[in-house]
Design a protein around this motif. Structure first.
Motif, PDB file in Angstrom:
ATOM      1  N   LYS A   1       0.843  -1.212   0.000  1.00  0.00           N
ATOM      2  CA  LYS A   1       0.000   0.000   0.000  1.00  0.00           C
ATOM      3  C   LYS A   1       0.879   1.265   0.000  1.00  0.00           C
ATOM      4  CE  LYS A   1      -3.860  -2.456   0.855  1.00  0.00           C
ATOM      5  NZ  LYS A   1      -3.567  -3.717   0.218  1.00  0.00           N
ATOM      6  N   ILE A   2       1.856   1.261  -0.914  1.00  0.00           N
ATOM      7  CA  ILE A   2       2.723   2.428  -1.061  1.00  0.00           C
ATOM      8  C   ILE A   2       2.643   2.937  -2.490  1.00  0.00           C
ATOM      9  CG2 ILE A   2       4.329   1.723   0.770  1.00  0.00           C
ATOM     10  CD1 ILE A   2       6.284   0.777  -1.409  1.00  0.00           C
ATOM     11  N   ASN A   3       3.113   4.130  -2.697  1.00  0.00           N
ATOM     12  CA  ASN A   3       3.129   4.739  -4.016  1.00  0.00           C
ATOM     13  C   ASN A   3       4.056   3.936  -4.936  1.00  0.00           C
ATOM     14  OD1 ASN A   3       4.056   6.564  -6.181  1.00  0.00           O
ATOM     15  ND2 ASN A   3       2.877   8.108  -5.068  1.00  0.00           N
ATOM     16  N   PRO A   4       3.634   3.663  -6.176  1.00  0.00           N
ATOM     17  CA  PRO A   4       4.503   2.937  -7.115  1.00  0.00           C
ATOM     18  C   PRO A   4       5.857   3.618  -7.328  1.00  0.00           C
ATOM     19  CG  PRO A   4       2.268   3.053  -7.987  1.00  0.00           C
ATOM     20  CD  PRO A   4       2.300   3.927  -6.756  1.00  0.00           C
ATOM     21  N   ASN A   5       5.886   4.945  -7.259  1.00  0.00           N
ATOM     22  CA  ASN A   5       7.170   5.643  -7.397  1.00  0.00           C
ATOM     23  C   ASN A   5       8.106   5.326  -6.240  1.00  0.00           C
ATOM     24  OD1 ASN A   5       6.422   6.900  -9.799  1.00  0.00           O
ATOM     25  ND2 ASN A   5       5.523   8.652  -8.727  1.00  0.00           N
ATOM     26  N   THR A   6       7.542   5.097  -5.054  1.00  0.00           N
ATOM     27  CA  THR A   6       8.340   4.724  -3.885  1.00  0.00           C
ATOM     28  C   THR A   6       8.927   3.332  -4.091  1.00  0.00           C
ATOM     29  OG1 THR A   6       6.958   6.104  -2.465  1.00  0.00           O
ATOM     30  CG2 THR A   6       8.275   4.399  -1.380  1.00  0.00           C
ATOM     31  N   ALA A   7       8.118   2.415  -4.606  1.00  0.00           N
ATOM     32  CA  ALA A   7       8.607   1.064  -4.900  1.00  0.00           C
ATOM     33  C   ALA A   7       9.714   1.133  -5.952  1.00  0.00           C
ATOM     34  CB  ALA A   7       7.468   0.177  -5.382  1.00  0.00           C
ATOM     35  N   GLN A   8       9.527   1.951  -6.965  1.00  0.00           N
ATOM     36  CA  GLN A   8      10.531   2.118  -8.013  1.00  0.00           C
ATOM     37  C   GLN A   8      11.840   2.642  -7.406  1.00  0.00           C
ATOM     38  OE1 GLN A   8      10.884   1.356 -11.188  1.00  0.00           O
ATOM     39  NE2 GLN A   8      12.842   2.420 -11.341  1.00  0.00           N
ATOM     40  N   ARG A   9      11.726   3.606  -6.513  1.00  0.00           N
ATOM     41  CA  ARG A   9      12.916   4.190  -5.878  1.00  0.00           C
ATOM     42  C   ARG A   9      13.651   3.139  -5.035  1.00  0.00           C
ATOM     43  NH1 ARG A   9      12.955   9.815  -2.398  1.00  0.00           N
ATOM     44  NH2 ARG A   9      15.210  10.077  -2.435  1.00  0.00           N
ATOM     45  N   ALA A  10      12.904   2.301  -4.334  1.00  0.00           N
ATOM     46  CA  ALA A  10      13.514   1.237  -3.529  1.00  0.00           C
ATOM     47  C   ALA A  10      14.257   0.247  -4.426  1.00  0.00           C
ATOM     48  CB  ALA A  10      12.447   0.514  -2.703  1.00  0.00           C
ATOM     49  N   TYR A  11      13.639  -0.154  -5.522  1.00  0.00           N
ATOM     50  CA  TYR A  11      14.275  -1.106  -6.440  1.00  0.00           C
ATOM     51  C   TYR A  11      15.522  -0.489  -7.068  1.00  0.00           C
ATOM     52  CZ  TYR A  11      10.765  -4.807  -6.253  1.00  0.00           C
ATOM     53  OH  TYR A  11       9.963  -5.843  -5.842  1.00  0.00           O
ATOM     54  N   LYS A  12      15.447   0.783  -7.412  1.00  0.00           N
ATOM     55  CA  LYS A  12      16.604   1.471  -7.996  1.00  0.00           C
ATOM     56  C   LYS A  12      17.760   1.476  -6.993  1.00  0.00           C
ATOM     57  CE  LYS A  12      17.803   5.789 -10.401  1.00  0.00           C
ATOM     58  NZ  LYS A  12      19.101   6.041  -9.853  1.00  0.00           N
ATOM     59  N   ALA A  13      17.452   1.770  -5.729  1.00  0.00           N
ATOM     60  CA  ALA A  13      18.486   1.775  -4.689  1.00  0.00           C
ATOM     61  C   ALA A  13      19.082   0.379  -4.519  1.00  0.00           C
ATOM     62  CB  ALA A  13      17.902   2.278  -3.365  1.00  0.00           C
ATOM     63  N   MET A  14      18.237  -0.647  -4.544  1.00  0.00           N
ATOM     64  CA  MET A  14      18.741  -2.016  -4.375  1.00  0.00           C
ATOM     65  C   MET A  14      19.594  -2.439  -5.572  1.00  0.00           C
ATOM     66  SD  MET A  14      15.761  -4.109  -2.338  1.00  0.00           S
ATOM     67  CE  MET A  14      14.410  -3.801  -3.470  1.00  0.00           C
ATOM     68  N   GLU A  15      19.222  -2.006  -6.767  1.00  0.00           N
ATOM     69  CA  GLU A  15      20.035  -2.304  -7.943  1.00  0.00           C
ATOM     70  C   GLU A  15      21.386  -1.618  -7.841  1.00  0.00           C
ATOM     71  OE1 GLU A  15      17.466  -1.230 -11.219  1.00  0.00           O
ATOM     72  OE2 GLU A  15      16.574  -3.238 -11.275  1.00  0.00           O
ATOM     73  N   GLU A  16      21.393  -0.358  -7.393  1.00  0.00           N
ATOM     74  CA  GLU A  16      22.649   0.386  -7.247  1.00  0.00           C
ATOM     75  C   GLU A  16      23.564  -0.253  -6.200  1.00  0.00           C
ATOM     76  OE1 GLU A  16      21.275   4.360  -6.396  1.00  0.00           O
ATOM     77  OE2 GLU A  16      20.895   4.788  -8.520  1.00  0.00           O
ATOM     78  N   GLN A  17      22.964  -0.862  -5.179  1.00  0.00           N
ATOM     79  CA  GLN A  17      23.737  -1.514  -4.118  1.00  0.00           C
ATOM     80  C   GLN A  17      24.125  -2.949  -4.489  1.00  0.00           C
ATOM     81  OE1 GLN A  17      21.776  -1.069  -0.255  1.00  0.00           O
ATOM     82  NE2 GLN A  17      21.054   0.943  -0.873  1.00  0.00           N
ATOM     83  N   GLY A  18      23.652  -3.410  -5.632  1.00  0.00           N
ATOM     84  CA  GLY A  18      23.985  -4.765  -6.078  1.00  0.00           C
ATOM     85  C   GLY A  18      23.207  -5.860  -5.376  1.00  0.00           C
ATOM     86  N   LEU A  19      22.070  -5.505  -4.774  1.00  0.00           N
ATOM     87  CA  LEU A  19      21.254  -6.504  -4.073  1.00  0.00           C
ATOM     88  C   LEU A  19      20.346  -7.273  -5.028  1.00  0.00           C
ATOM     89  CD1 LEU A  19      20.083  -4.433  -0.984  1.00  0.00           C
ATOM     90  CD2 LEU A  19      21.924  -6.099  -1.099  1.00  0.00           C
ATOM     91  N   ILE A  20      19.888  -6.581  -6.057  1.00  0.00           N
ATOM     92  CA  ILE A  20      19.007  -7.202  -7.044  1.00  0.00           C
ATOM     93  C   ILE A  20      19.527  -6.859  -8.435  1.00  0.00           C
ATOM     94  CG2 ILE A  20      16.975  -7.114  -5.544  1.00  0.00           C
ATOM     95  CD1 ILE A  20      15.919  -4.790  -7.305  1.00  0.00           C
TER      96      ILE A  20
END
Length: 127
Positions: A45-64
């Motif tokens: 129940k969060i904004n899709p842009n927030t989910a996108q930002r989380a995924y972008k951060a995880m990609e930058e950190q090499g987690l996903i």
């Protein structure tokens, strides 16, 4: 998937932390597919842009990693995965040390108390 959000930290960082914790405890395995950004936003129940930002951060950190037209997956890079556990542990230790330093507890007493408490909490889980 359930996260109890706090009002102190940005939601996307709390999502990243949740994924790190799930990786550290083995709930998310290397190479495992994770929900799409849209699914995550709907589930939490969060904004899709927030989910996108989380995924972008995880990609930058090499987690996903995400390949074009494929679901995102947890990294299989063992080096990155071991860093996640160490990062969470160091963060917890830093917080702990900061909170007890002000009361000037001798290190050996502190270590003894930590060992005792850690053993008690493990016994409680097993019993």
């Amino acid at each position: 998937m359930s996260i109890s959000f706090n009002s102190r930290d940005p939601v996307y960082l709390q999502v990243v932390r949740y994924f790190k914790e799930q990786i550290a405890i083995g709930e998310l395995a290397p190479g495992e597919e994770i929900p799409s950004r849209r699914e995550l936003a709907n589930n939490l129940k969060i904004n899709p842009n927030t989910a996108q930002r989380a995924y972008k951060a995880m990609e930058e950190q090499g987690l996903i990693h995400t390949e074009r037209n494929h679901p995102s997956k947890i990294t299989s890079d063992e080096n990155n995965l071991s860093k996640v556990r160490e990062e969470l542990l160091l963060e917890a230790v830093d917080t702990f040390v900061t909170s007890v330093r002000s009361i000037n507890v001798p290190v050996d007493e502190l270590v003894r108390l930590v060992k005792t408490k850690y053993t008690e909490s493990n016994d409680d889980k097993e019993g």
